[in-house]
Design a protein around this motif. Structure first.
Motif, PDB file in Angstrom:
ATOM      1  N   GLY A  70       0.815  -1.204   0.000  1.00  0.00           N
ATOM      2  CA  GLY A  70       0.000   0.000   0.000  1.00  0.00           C
ATOM      3  C   GLY A  70       0.850   1.256   0.000  1.00  0.00           C
ATOM      4  O   GLY A  70       1.886   1.319   0.685  1.00  0.00           O
ATOM      5  N   PHE A  71       0.408   2.275  -0.757  1.00  0.00           N
ATOM      6  CA  PHE A  71       1.077   3.571  -0.796  1.00  0.00           C
ATOM      7  C   PHE A  71       0.123   4.640  -0.268  1.00  0.00           C
ATOM      8  O   PHE A  71      -1.076   4.617  -0.551  1.00  0.00           O
ATOM      9  CB  PHE A  71       1.503   3.925  -2.214  1.00  0.00           C
ATOM     10  CG  PHE A  71       2.854   3.388  -2.614  1.00  0.00           C
ATOM     11  CD1 PHE A  71       3.887   4.241  -2.990  1.00  0.00           C
ATOM     12  CD2 PHE A  71       3.108   2.025  -2.612  1.00  0.00           C
ATOM     13  CE1 PHE A  71       5.130   3.753  -3.353  1.00  0.00           C
ATOM     14  CE2 PHE A  71       4.349   1.522  -2.970  1.00  0.00           C
ATOM     15  CZ  PHE A  71       5.369   2.394  -3.354  1.00  0.00           C
ATOM     16  N   LYS A  72       0.674   5.583   0.481  1.00  0.00           N
ATOM     17  CA  LYS A  72      -0.126   6.686   1.004  1.00  0.00           C
ATOM     18  C   LYS A  72      -0.214   7.809  -0.015  1.00  0.00           C
ATOM     19  O   LYS A  72       0.781   8.133  -0.679  1.00  0.00           O
ATOM     20  CB  LYS A  72       0.472   7.215   2.305  1.00  0.00           C
ATOM     21  CG  LYS A  72      -0.459   8.161   3.055  1.00  0.00           C
ATOM     22  CD  LYS A  72       0.093   8.528   4.423  1.00  0.00           C
ATOM     23  CE  LYS A  72      -0.963   9.291   5.235  1.00  0.00           C
ATOM     24  NZ  LYS A  72      -0.446   9.672   6.575  1.00  0.00           N
ATOM     25  N   VAL A  73      -1.402   8.416  -0.134  1.00  0.00           N
ATOM     26  CA  VAL A  73      -1.615   9.548  -1.036  1.00  0.00           C
ATOM     27  C   VAL A  73      -1.915  10.794  -0.215  1.00  0.00           C
ATOM     28  O   VAL A  73      -2.137  10.726   0.990  1.00  0.00           O
ATOM     29  CB  VAL A  73      -2.739   9.266  -2.055  1.00  0.00           C
ATOM     30  CG1 VAL A  73      -2.463   7.964  -2.799  1.00  0.00           C
ATOM     31  CG2 VAL A  73      -4.103   9.216  -1.372  1.00  0.00           C
ATOM     32  N   LEU A  74      -1.938  11.934  -0.883  1.00  0.00           N
ATOM     33  CA  LEU A  74      -1.996  13.219  -0.194  1.00  0.00           C
ATOM     34  C   LEU A  74      -3.244  13.391   0.663  1.00  0.00           C
ATOM     35  O   LEU A  74      -3.161  13.797   1.824  1.00  0.00           O
ATOM     36  CB  LEU A  74      -1.900  14.351  -1.220  1.00  0.00           C
ATOM     37  CG  LEU A  74      -1.916  15.772  -0.661  1.00  0.00           C
ATOM     38  CD1 LEU A  74      -0.697  16.013   0.219  1.00  0.00           C
ATOM     39  CD2 LEU A  74      -1.963  16.789  -1.806  1.00  0.00           C
ATOM     40  N   ASP A  75      -4.419  13.091   0.101  1.00  0.00           N
ATOM     41  CA  ASP A  75      -5.663  13.327   0.829  1.00  0.00           C
ATOM     42  C   ASP A  75      -6.794  12.543   0.169  1.00  0.00           C
ATOM     43  O   ASP A  75      -6.577  11.847  -0.844  1.00  0.00           O
ATOM     44  CB  ASP A  75      -5.998  14.824   0.887  1.00  0.00           C
ATOM     45  CG  ASP A  75      -6.000  15.502  -0.466  1.00  0.00           C
ATOM     46  OD1 ASP A  75      -6.246  14.823  -1.493  1.00  0.00           O
ATOM     47  OD2 ASP A  75      -5.755  16.725  -0.528  1.00  0.00           O
ATOM     48  N   ALA A  76      -7.999  12.663   0.732  1.00  0.00           N
ATOM     49  CA  ALA A  76      -9.135  11.891   0.243  1.00  0.00           C
ATOM     50  C   ALA A  76      -9.505  12.266  -1.185  1.00  0.00           C
ATOM     51  O   ALA A  76      -9.890  11.396  -1.986  1.00  0.00           O
ATOM     52  CB  ALA A  76     -10.334  12.089   1.168  1.00  0.00           C
ATOM     53  N   ALA A  77      -9.409  13.539  -1.536  1.00  0.00           N
ATOM     54  CA  ALA A  77      -9.718  13.959  -2.902  1.00  0.00           C
ATOM     55  C   ALA A  77      -8.741  13.333  -3.894  1.00  0.00           C
ATOM     56  O   ALA A  77      -9.132  12.911  -4.994  1.00  0.00           O
ATOM     57  CB  ALA A  77      -9.684  15.480  -3.002  1.00  0.00           C
ATOM     58  N   THR A  78      -7.477  13.257  -3.512  1.00  0.00           N
ATOM     59  CA  THR A  78      -6.475  12.604  -4.370  1.00  0.00           C
ATOM     60  C   THR A  78      -6.796  11.127  -4.535  1.00  0.00           C
ATOM     61  O   THR A  78      -6.666  10.569  -5.633  1.00  0.00           O
ATOM     62  CB  THR A  78      -5.073  12.783  -3.761  1.00  0.00           C
ATOM     63  OG1 THR A  78      -4.789  14.181  -3.619  1.00  0.00           O
ATOM     64  CG2 THR A  78      -4.013  12.128  -4.631  1.00  0.00           C
ATOM     65  N   GLU A 106     -10.090   4.219   4.563  1.00  0.00           N
ATOM     66  CA  GLU A 106     -10.543   3.500   3.375  1.00  0.00           C
ATOM     67  C   GLU A 106      -9.399   3.366   2.372  1.00  0.00           C
ATOM     68  O   GLU A 106      -8.606   4.276   2.194  1.00  0.00           O
ATOM     69  CB  GLU A 106     -11.704   4.278   2.757  1.00  0.00           C
ATOM     70  CG  GLU A 106     -12.514   3.494   1.756  1.00  0.00           C
ATOM     71  CD  GLU A 106     -13.760   4.250   1.312  1.00  0.00           C
ATOM     72  OE1 GLU A 106     -14.731   3.585   0.919  1.00  0.00           O
ATOM     73  OE2 GLU A 106     -13.750   5.498   1.364  1.00  0.00           O
ATOM     74  N   ARG A 107      -9.354   2.196   1.737  1.00  0.00           N
ATOM     75  CA  ARG A 107      -8.285   1.937   0.760  1.00  0.00           C
ATOM     76  C   ARG A 107      -8.895   1.608  -0.603  1.00  0.00           C
ATOM     77  O   ARG A 107      -9.929   0.947  -0.684  1.00  0.00           O
ATOM     78  CB  ARG A 107      -7.417   0.766   1.214  1.00  0.00           C
ATOM     79  CG  ARG A 107      -6.600   1.075   2.459  1.00  0.00           C
ATOM     80  CD  ARG A 107      -6.745   0.011   3.521  1.00  0.00           C
ATOM     81  NE  ARG A 107      -6.236  -1.279   3.097  1.00  0.00           N
ATOM     82  CZ  ARG A 107      -6.648  -2.442   3.619  1.00  0.00           C
ATOM     83  NH1 ARG A 107      -7.583  -2.479   4.553  1.00  0.00           N
ATOM     84  NH2 ARG A 107      -6.131  -3.573   3.190  1.00  0.00           N
ATOM     85  N   VAL A 108      -8.209   2.034  -1.650  1.00  0.00           N
ATOM     86  CA  VAL A 108      -8.568   1.676  -3.025  1.00  0.00           C
ATOM     87  C   VAL A 108      -7.598   0.595  -3.467  1.00  0.00           C
ATOM     88  O   VAL A 108      -6.389   0.810  -3.518  1.00  0.00           O
ATOM     89  CB  VAL A 108      -8.490   2.897  -3.965  1.00  0.00           C
ATOM     90  CG1 VAL A 108      -8.645   2.456  -5.422  1.00  0.00           C
ATOM     91  CG2 VAL A 108      -9.554   3.927  -3.599  1.00  0.00           C
ATOM     92  N   ARG A 109      -8.133  -0.581  -3.793  1.00  0.00           N
ATOM     93  CA  ARG A 109      -7.293  -1.737  -4.123  1.00  0.00           C
ATOM     94  C   ARG A 109      -7.517  -2.161  -5.564  1.00  0.00           C
ATOM     95  O   ARG A 109      -8.648  -2.131  -6.065  1.00  0.00           O
ATOM     96  CB  ARG A 109      -7.614  -2.898  -3.177  1.00  0.00           C
ATOM     97  CG  ARG A 109      -6.869  -4.184  -3.494  1.00  0.00           C
ATOM     98  CD  ARG A 109      -7.246  -5.293  -2.533  1.00  0.00           C
ATOM     99  NE  ARG A 109      -6.673  -5.079  -1.209  1.00  0.00           N
ATOM    100  CZ  ARG A 109      -6.876  -5.889  -0.168  1.00  0.00           C
ATOM    101  NH1 ARG A 109      -7.676  -6.939  -0.300  1.00  0.00           N
ATOM    102  NH2 ARG A 109      -6.307  -5.650   0.989  1.00  0.00           N
ATOM    103  N   PHE A 118      -2.261  -4.140  -5.131  1.00  0.00           N
ATOM    104  CA  PHE A 118      -1.699  -2.827  -4.821  1.00  0.00           C
ATOM    105  C   PHE A 118      -2.830  -1.957  -4.321  1.00  0.00           C
ATOM    106  O   PHE A 118      -3.960  -2.053  -4.812  1.00  0.00           O
ATOM    107  CB  PHE A 118      -1.080  -2.233  -6.092  1.00  0.00           C
ATOM    108  CG  PHE A 118      -0.311  -0.960  -5.888  1.00  0.00           C
ATOM    109  CD1 PHE A 118       1.014  -0.995  -5.500  1.00  0.00           C
ATOM    110  CD2 PHE A 118      -0.899   0.278  -6.111  1.00  0.00           C
ATOM    111  CE1 PHE A 118       1.736   0.170  -5.326  1.00  0.00           C
ATOM    112  CE2 PHE A 118      -0.199   1.453  -5.934  1.00  0.00           C
ATOM    113  CZ  PHE A 118       1.129   1.410  -5.542  1.00  0.00           C
ATOM    114  N   GLU A 119      -2.548  -1.120  -3.335  1.00  0.00           N
ATOM    115  CA  GLU A 119      -3.615  -0.275  -2.822  1.00  0.00           C
ATOM    116  C   GLU A 119      -3.105   1.114  -2.455  1.00  0.00           C
ATOM    117  O   GLU A 119      -1.905   1.317  -2.196  1.00  0.00           O
ATOM    118  CB  GLU A 119      -4.298  -0.928  -1.621  1.00  0.00           C
ATOM    119  CG  GLU A 119      -3.380  -1.327  -0.494  1.00  0.00           C
ATOM    120  CD  GLU A 119      -4.116  -2.132   0.571  1.00  0.00           C
ATOM    121  OE1 GLU A 119      -4.970  -2.973   0.217  1.00  0.00           O
ATOM    122  OE2 GLU A 119      -3.838  -1.906   1.767  1.00  0.00           O
ATOM    123  N   LEU A 120      -4.037   2.058  -2.481  1.00  0.00           N
ATOM    124  CA  LEU A 120      -3.788   3.445  -2.127  1.00  0.00           C
ATOM    125  C   LEU A 120      -4.684   3.815  -0.962  1.00  0.00           C
ATOM    126  O   LEU A 120      -5.824   3.330  -0.857  1.00  0.00           O
ATOM    127  CB  LEU A 120      -4.081   4.362  -3.312  1.00  0.00           C
ATOM    128  CG  LEU A 120      -3.345   4.057  -4.624  1.00  0.00           C
ATOM    129  CD1 LEU A 120      -3.910   4.902  -5.758  1.00  0.00           C
ATOM    130  CD2 LEU A 120      -1.846   4.287  -4.478  1.00  0.00           C
TER     131      LEU A 120
END
Length: 311
Positions: A70-78, A106-109, A118-120
């Motif tokens: 899993g990779f972290k992204v900037l924020d929920a909108a991203t 919440e994660r997007v997989r 892979f998930e964000l």
């Protein structure tokens, strides 16, 4: 460099054969900080200088390997925008609800062309690094337990369709290509290995072409100095941790390294050094003939176990 979009490697869930033995290894020998256990039998860890709740999750299993990265992204909108972009690229996604992993939103997989899950995600509880935010000392007492890496740095994954992975990461997820390994010309493979960054590290994730999908080559843990890599080697020796390669230096990424095996046979790396590329730089190319020095620069040797053993 402004950090937007995908920020960094966030976590990996690793399958282990003997959970108690693995807990002892990752906590006491590698020197990670245990941060929680859940009702599915999973155990959570972070490196001492990481602020978020967890970066490594151990899951008991009858086979070694990796469940997901899993990779972290900037924020929920991203997160929402990247999910739309991945779907537009032609890859199906699913939403994993908040709380499925402890202290994680919440994660997007989705499944990569190489077969890896892979998930964000955008949210994970901050637990700090044991130091105050005002006038802190330079290190925590946890920094002297075991090898004491400072963060989960990157992973190398083996699977098919490396070129399709490259397209996804460059065109959709905003990574840039830092280094690449060319295959033998007679095989007709322009790139059999790619090193990708979403930051200005030499790599946040890397892929090597391999016939079986979804395989783990190694998880890498960042050490602050070459001296601490050598100290990690001493600790491996004291605890009879089997070593694959090292201590040595890569030509690829210029990293200083030791590769070794956890009790389940999953390969891990203690890593320091490297250089600091930026997205406007041209990628470095290693030919198939030159790659022995890319792997082990002093010896110029292709270590058989490194090339063939994955989980």
């Amino acid at each position: 460099m402004a950090m937007t979009g995908v920020l960094r490697p966030g976590h990996a869930q690793l399958r282990v054969l003997d959970l108690e033995k693995s807990i002892t290894f990752y906590r006491d020998i590698l020197g990670l900080v245990e941060t929680g256990r859940d009702d599915r039998g999973r155990v959570y860890f972070k490196c001492w200088d990481e602020r978020d709740h967890s970066s490594l999750i151990l899951s008991p299993s009858d086979s070694a390997g990796i469940d997901f990265i899993g990779f972290k992204v900037l924020d929920a909108a991203t997160l929402d925008q990247l999910e739309r972009d991945v779907r537009a690229f032609g890859i199906a996604t699913e939403r994993v609800p908040a709380g499925d992993l402890l202290e994680t939103g919440e994660r997007v997989r989705f499944r990569l062309p190489s077969g890896h899950l892979f998930e964000l995600y955008a949210e994970k509880t901050k637990v700090g690094n044991g130091l105050p935010s005002v006038n802190p000392p330079p290190w925590s007492m946890d920094a002297d337990r075991g090898m004491a890496p400072i963060r989960f740095d990157h992973c190398l994954l083996y699977g098919p369709n490396v070129q399709a992975n490259k397209d996804l990461f460059l065109k959709v997820l905003g990574f840039h290509l830092v280094e690449r390994i060319l295959g033998p010309t007679e095989a007709g493979e322009p790139e059999i290995g790619i090193f990708l960054s979403c930051s200005h590290k030499t790599h946040d994730i890397a892929f090597v072409e391999y016939e079986e999908p979804g395989k783990l080559h190694h998880l890498s843990f960042r050490m602050p100095t070459w001296e601490r890599v050598l100290r990690a080697g001493d600790i491996m020796g004291m605890n009879r941790v089997p070593i694959d390669i090292g201590p040595t230096r890569h030509g690829v990424t210029r990293g200083e390294t030791i590769y070794a095996w956890d009790p389940s046979g999953n390969r891990f790396e203690t890593f320091a050094g490297g250089y600091e590329p930026y997205p406007d730089g041209d990628p470095i190319t290693w030919t198939f003939e030159g790659f022995p020095h890319g792997l082990d620069y002093p010896q110029g040797k292709l270590h058989e176990s490194f090339m063939t053993v994955v989980t």
